[in-house]
Design a protein around this motif. Sequence first.
Motif, PDB file in Angstrom:
ATOM      1  N   ASN A  83       0.833  -1.209   0.000  1.00 47.07           N
ATOM      2  CA  ASN A  83       0.000   0.000   0.000  1.00 47.07           C
ATOM      3  C   ASN A  83       0.867   1.258   0.000  1.00 47.07           C
ATOM      4  O   ASN A  83       0.547   2.249  -0.661  1.00 47.07           O
ATOM      5  CB  ASN A  83      -0.921   0.005   1.219  1.00 47.07           C
ATOM      6  CG  ASN A  83      -2.010  -1.042   1.126  1.00 47.07           C
ATOM      7  OD1 ASN A  83      -2.344  -1.506   0.039  1.00 47.07           O
ATOM      8  ND2 ASN A  83      -2.573  -1.432   2.258  1.00 47.07           N
ATOM      9  N   GLN A 107      -5.695   0.794  -5.871  1.00 46.41           N
ATOM     10  CA  GLN A 107      -5.691  -0.312  -4.911  1.00 46.41           C
ATOM     11  C   GLN A 107      -6.828  -1.298  -5.202  1.00 46.41           C
ATOM     12  O   GLN A 107      -6.616  -2.519  -5.224  1.00 46.41           O
ATOM     13  CB  GLN A 107      -5.826   0.253  -3.499  1.00 46.41           C
ATOM     14  CG  GLN A 107      -5.583  -0.746  -2.381  1.00 46.41           C
ATOM     15  CD  GLN A 107      -5.786  -0.104  -1.020  1.00 46.41           C
ATOM     16  OE1 GLN A 107      -6.737   0.645  -0.813  1.00 46.41           O
ATOM     17  NE2 GLN A 107      -4.892  -0.386  -0.093  1.00 46.41           N
ATOM     18  N   ASP A 153      -5.659  -6.911   5.082  1.00 42.57           N
ATOM     19  CA  ASP A 153      -5.502  -5.484   4.808  1.00 42.57           C
ATOM     20  C   ASP A 153      -6.639  -4.695   5.440  1.00 42.57           C
ATOM     21  O   ASP A 153      -6.446  -3.568   5.904  1.00 42.57           O
ATOM     22  CB  ASP A 153      -5.484  -5.246   3.298  1.00 42.57           C
ATOM     23  CG  ASP A 153      -5.148  -3.806   2.946  1.00 42.57           C
ATOM     24  OD1 ASP A 153      -4.246  -3.229   3.595  1.00 42.57           O
ATOM     25  OD2 ASP A 153      -5.775  -3.256   2.023  1.00 42.57           O
TER      26      ASP A 153
END
Length: 295
Positions: A74, A91, A248
Amino acid sequence: MVTTATLSVEVNARGARTASNDLSLLARQSSKAEQAVDAVSSRLDRMTKLLALGGLASFAKHIINMADTMQSLNSQVKQVTSGIAEYTHAQRALFEISQNTHASLEATTQTFVSTKRALADLGVTTNQTLKFTETLNKAMAVGGVNAESQKSALLQLSQALGSGVLQGDEFRSIAENAPIILDVVAEYMGKTRAEVKKLASDGKITSKVLFEAISGASGKISAKFDEMPMTFGQAMQQMENAWLKFVDGLNSSGVMSALAQSVSFLAQHFDVLAKSIGYTIVAYLSWGATSKLAN
């Protein structure tokens, strides 16, 4: 008169008092850590049940490694995108590309990041880079490139894009590990493989040629890819990607950060904890010895 039994009792009492004092100190200092643990315990309830089934340490380490991996990925995506909207779009798109092409989310993200950096001077947009990344993933699948060869080929390709030309060791590695890329370049330039090799040695296979050749073959590669059946290994890769996405989510919610802070706090006060445990053990052993002497 001081007897062995009396001495043991005194050691026992002194050790117990010291241990009690140290444990009380640790308890007061640990209040923040306990609050953090309480805050995340409900979120980790499902994970705890899984951990209880077996392989506790190994599974926990795997989860932590996955969290670290996603945090690193990220961060890299943020560095090559402008603003939260573009970052969020990239993303989300990278996860969808990984799942749709049955490829590693980690490898897909790294390809996107390295390509975006390498082609920044050419004015290539984020969406164009995402499409290029998707086409590369599909090309690797169509070409039957295994995970290890794909990793090597993508590394060499990213280096070639960064340096501006494909030649030397980079060309040889791609020719060996992912010949489909050379086929795409040859078709784009209207040349044979042998002619492409000569052009590469002359420094004529530039970053622009590579990008345009691979991007231009998107439709043809996608059509071939759609005809391929999914393998069990590819399905398992999708599952791994889904796990990474789930972890995540824990990262984004602050769960892993709070857990890390709690572990860090205990590590910083480990000397007090270890000493307290030591005193407790000594006190217990002394009590046991006293009991035997008394009997």
